[in-house]
Design an enzyme around this catalytic site. Structure first.
Site, PDB file in Angstrom:
ATOM      1  N   ASP A   1       0.850  -1.196   0.000  1.00 36.74           N
ATOM      2  CA  ASP A   1       0.000   0.000   0.000  1.00 36.74           C
ATOM      3  C   ASP A   1       0.882   1.243   0.000  1.00 36.74           C
ATOM      4  O   ASP A   1       2.095   1.159   0.150  1.00 36.74           O
ATOM      5  CB  ASP A   1      -0.960  -0.003   1.201  1.00 36.74           C
TER       6      ASP A   1
ATOM      7  N   ASP B   1       1.422   5.056   1.643  1.00 40.44           N
ATOM      8  CA  ASP B   1       1.070   6.019   2.680  1.00 40.44           C
ATOM      9  C   ASP B   1       1.742   7.347   2.372  1.00 40.44           C
ATOM     10  O   ASP B   1       2.870   7.388   1.868  1.00 40.44           O
ATOM     11  CB  ASP B   1       1.541   5.516   4.054  1.00 40.44           C
TER      12      ASP B   1
ATOM     13  N   ASP C   1       9.453   3.285  13.409  1.00 41.38           N
ATOM     14  CA  ASP C   1      10.065   2.133  14.087  1.00 41.38           C
ATOM     15  C   ASP C   1      11.472   1.799  13.575  1.00 41.38           C
ATOM     16  O   ASP C   1      12.454   1.935  14.289  1.00 41.38           O
ATOM     17  CB  ASP C   1       9.132   0.910  14.087  1.00 41.38           C
TER      18      ASP C   1
HETATM   19  P1  ATP Z   1       3.707  -3.224   5.031  1.00 45.18           P
HETATM   20  O1  ATP Z   1       4.431  -3.553   3.804  1.00 45.18           O
HETATM   21  O2  ATP Z   1       3.410  -4.379   5.870  1.00 45.18           O
HETATM   22  O3  ATP Z   1       2.509  -2.316   4.822  1.00 45.18           O
HETATM   23  P2  ATP Z   1       4.761  -0.899   6.357  1.00 45.18           P
HETATM   24  O4  ATP Z   1       6.155  -0.541   6.742  1.00 45.18           O
HETATM   25  O5  ATP Z   1       4.080  -0.009   5.375  1.00 45.18           O
HETATM   26  O6  ATP Z   1       4.780  -2.398   5.893  1.00 45.18           O
HETATM   27  P3  ATP Z   1       2.582  -0.269   8.091  1.00 45.18           P
HETATM   28  O7  ATP Z   1       2.073  -1.041   9.252  1.00 45.18           O
HETATM   29  O8  ATP Z   1       1.721  -0.081   6.907  1.00 45.18           O
HETATM   30  O9  ATP Z   1       3.949  -0.955   7.694  1.00 45.18           O
HETATM   31  O10 ATP Z   1       3.025   1.139   8.670  1.00 45.18           O
HETATM   32  C1  ATP Z   1       3.419   2.221   7.847  1.00 45.18           C
HETATM   33  C2  ATP Z   1       4.596   2.954   8.484  1.00 45.18           C
HETATM   34  O11 ATP Z   1       4.208   3.509   9.742  1.00 45.18           O
HETATM   35  C3  ATP Z   1       5.799   2.089   8.794  1.00 45.18           C
HETATM   36  O12 ATP Z   1       6.638   1.947   7.681  1.00 45.18           O
HETATM   37  C4  ATP Z   1       6.467   2.853   9.914  1.00 45.18           C
HETATM   38  O13 ATP Z   1       7.216   3.931   9.420  1.00 45.18           O
HETATM   39  C5  ATP Z   1       5.279   3.425  10.681  1.00 45.18           C
HETATM   40  N1  ATP Z   1       4.854   2.516  11.766  1.00 45.18           N
HETATM   41  C6  ATP Z   1       3.914   1.559  11.710  1.00 45.18           C
HETATM   42  N2  ATP Z   1       3.773   0.925  12.886  1.00 45.18           N
HETATM   43  C7  ATP Z   1       4.629   1.507  13.722  1.00 45.18           C
HETATM   44  C8  ATP Z   1       4.971   1.338  15.102  1.00 45.18           C
HETATM   45  N3  ATP Z   1       4.376   0.397  15.823  1.00 45.18           N
HETATM   46  N4  ATP Z   1       5.913   2.138  15.633  1.00 45.18           N
HETATM   47  C9  ATP Z   1       6.511   3.105  14.898  1.00 45.18           C
HETATM   48  N5  ATP Z   1       6.260   3.316  13.615  1.00 45.18           N
HETATM   49  C10 ATP Z   1       5.330   2.551  13.017  1.00 45.18           C
HETATM   50 MG    MG Z   2       2.077  -0.156   4.690  1.00 44.78          MG
END
Ligand code: ATP
Ligand code: MG
Length: 466
Positions: free
Chosen positions: A85, A87, A164
């Site tokens: 996705d 963001d 994170d």
């Molecule tokens: P995915 O490919 O699974 O979507 P993602 O890195 O985009 O991986 P998301 O859960 O969609 O993960 O979260 C988007 C972003 O928000 C992460 O890349 C990170 O920067 C931030 N984030 C998400 N969860 C946390 C957390 N628990 N603590 C700190 N930052 C977070």
């Molecule tokens: Mg994501």
């Protein structure tokens, strides 16, 4: 801000660009500085993004705000993988974002986010946050089990430091197509490592789910977990007990439905995290050698194969597999009697009761939506029904909405020797052949004779009374 690299030849396909970027510059390792990688030096192009994400980025930019793609979208594109996705992060407030779009809704009470809707696709737009505790605020926990110090708007840089892992804190700037890196994320992508931003111990204490996320990203990307990021996990695993059961379920889905369930399971066990997700399963794996472990590995492998083949999967099947050994042994050893006849309860009823008990206990750690719990329960309860191969029973069973899931479950049991392989093969054949051949199979099935006799006996008294 430091702009690095003028070396045009650094742009190459196939991931080589990272290596070249790092062999052409030293600056990347200096944490104090921000690294800005110009368009010519990284592989991200707007063509790889969803058109809607590009639309949102552009509209915010044209509205006079800064607008960045962030998180997993940037990370995956940098690795030349397809993102799940997209963001967006911006300095516009949620209300300002809303005023730019007709198809925008604000969600969340404490952290307001803007969701821009395009049919089924949602682009999430978040205002930069500082991650600083607001003055006078105690460390309060959110309903999500996270320590709340995250609710102040901030700058782009502050937004990066509250994320994170370094590889999740990269920003793609729509204004000049550069990638901005405050935390050394590009270098960590190059090294293939997951590294926590800031002090790992403290960051896990703030939000213990980050331990699961570290494992998830390591498995997904084939990365290692950097030492100081890895070490506290062993000690802090129990913090997962504070996390709401429904949030753990969401993480469980992300970890186990991504096509790498087997590896994730092994890693979670290694770090002592698994037992806070499925305590009964973990205990059982420690107690018994052989079958339960093999069954689980086979089930996870099977799920991964299905994902790879693009076949549908359901969390109910995974849950049924994870909890099966507990349900099975409870049902097997149960001496519950029928209140009137005093006889031991039939197998499916024992399985039903055992299933309910196990699900009730499971819900204390990680709980799934009711419909999946019910489906898991049905998969268990239907197992004895495969034994009944007489008359119209197999035909009727095949019409059952859970037949297919229960049959897949039977196959796994047979593969690891917990159920009869002849029985599993019979059901495989039964589904393949045409209707008249099915009747033949039923009359030849073991136990068919016995039923015929029983039926005759039952009819006789009726005839007499006529
Ligand atoms: P995915 O490919 O699974 O979507 P993602 O890195 O985009 O991986 P998301 O859960 O969609 O993960 O979260 C988007 C972003 O928000 C992460 O890349 C990170 O920067 C931030 N984030 C998400 N969860 C946390 C957390 N628990 N603590 C700190 N930052 C977070
Ligand atoms: Mg994501």
């Amino acid at each position: 801000m430091k702009i690095i690299g003028n070396n045009k030849s650094a742009i190459q396909k196939g991931g080589g660009w990272l290596k070249r970027l790092f062999s052409s510059t030293e600056q990347a390792s200096t944490r104090a500085e921000c690294l800005v990688i110009p368009r010519s030096e990284h592989p991200i192009s707007r063509r790889q993004m969803s058109r809607n994400a590009v639309k949102v980025l552009n509209r915010i930019d044209q509205g006079g705000y800064s607008s960045f793609l962030v998180g997993g979208g940037v990370r995956d594109l940098m690795l030349e993988r397809e993102p799940k996705d997209f963001d967006v992060a911006t300095n516009a407030t949620p209300d300002e974002v809303k005023s730019l779009f007709r198809n925008c809704r604000l969600i969340g009470r404490r952290f307001r986010l803007a969701h821009v809707h395009f049919g089924r696709e949602i682009i999430e737009v978040a205002t930069f946050r500082s991650g600083q505790e607001s003055v006078g605020e105690e460390s309060v926990q959110s309903e999500q089990g996270m320590i709340l110090r995250d609710n102040q708007y901030g700058t782009l840089e502050e937004d990066a430091w509250r994320r994170d892992f370094t590889i999740n804190a990269l920003y793609y700037n729509i204004a000049d197509f550069s990638v901005v890196d405050f935390t050394g994320g590009v270098e960590d992508l190059h090294k293939g490592q997951i590294r926590m931003i800031g002090d790992s111990l403290q960051r896990y204490q703030e939000d213990p789910v980050r331990m699961l996320r570290a494992v998830r990203f390591a498995v997904k990307l084939g990365f290692s977990i950097e030492k100081s990021t890895e070490k506290p996990i062993f000690e802090l695993a129990a913090l997962l007990e504070q996390i709401p059961q429904a949030r753990l379920y969401e993480e469980f889905l992300k970890m186990f439905q991504s096509g790498q369930a087997l590896e994730t399971f092994e890693r979670l066990r290694h770090y002592g995290l698994f037992r806070f997700l499925f305590p009964m399963t973990d205990r059982m794996l420690d107690q018994e050698e052989g079958f339960p472990h093999n069954f689980l590995l086979r089930a996870l492998e099977n799920t991964d194969q299905r994902v790879a083949q693009g076949k549908p999967i359901t969390p109910a099947f995974l849950i049924a597999a994870l909890l099966w050994e507990d349900v099975r042994t409870r049902a097997e050893t149960s001496e519950d009697k029928h209140p009137e006849t005093g006889k031991r309860l039939p197998e499916n009823v024992r399985l039903h009761r055992a299933g309910q008990d196990v699900l009730r206990l499971q819900r204390k750690s990680l709980s799934m939506p009711k419909r999946f719990a019910i489906m898991a329960q049905e998969i268990w309860e239907l197992q004895p029904r495969f034994q009944r191969r007489n008359g119209r029973q197999p035909h009727r069973f095949m019409e059952h909405p859970r037949f297919r899931a229960a049959y897949d479950f039977l196959l796994l049991r047979a593969e690891v020797g917990e159920s009869d392989t002849e029985l599993a093969q019979w059901w495989t054949d039964f589904q393949k052949v045409n209707v008249s051949e099915r009747d033949g199979m039923v009359s030849e099935a073991p136990g068919a004779e016995k039923t015929k006799k029983r039926r005759r006996r039952r009819r006789r008294p009726q005839q007499k009374s006529d």
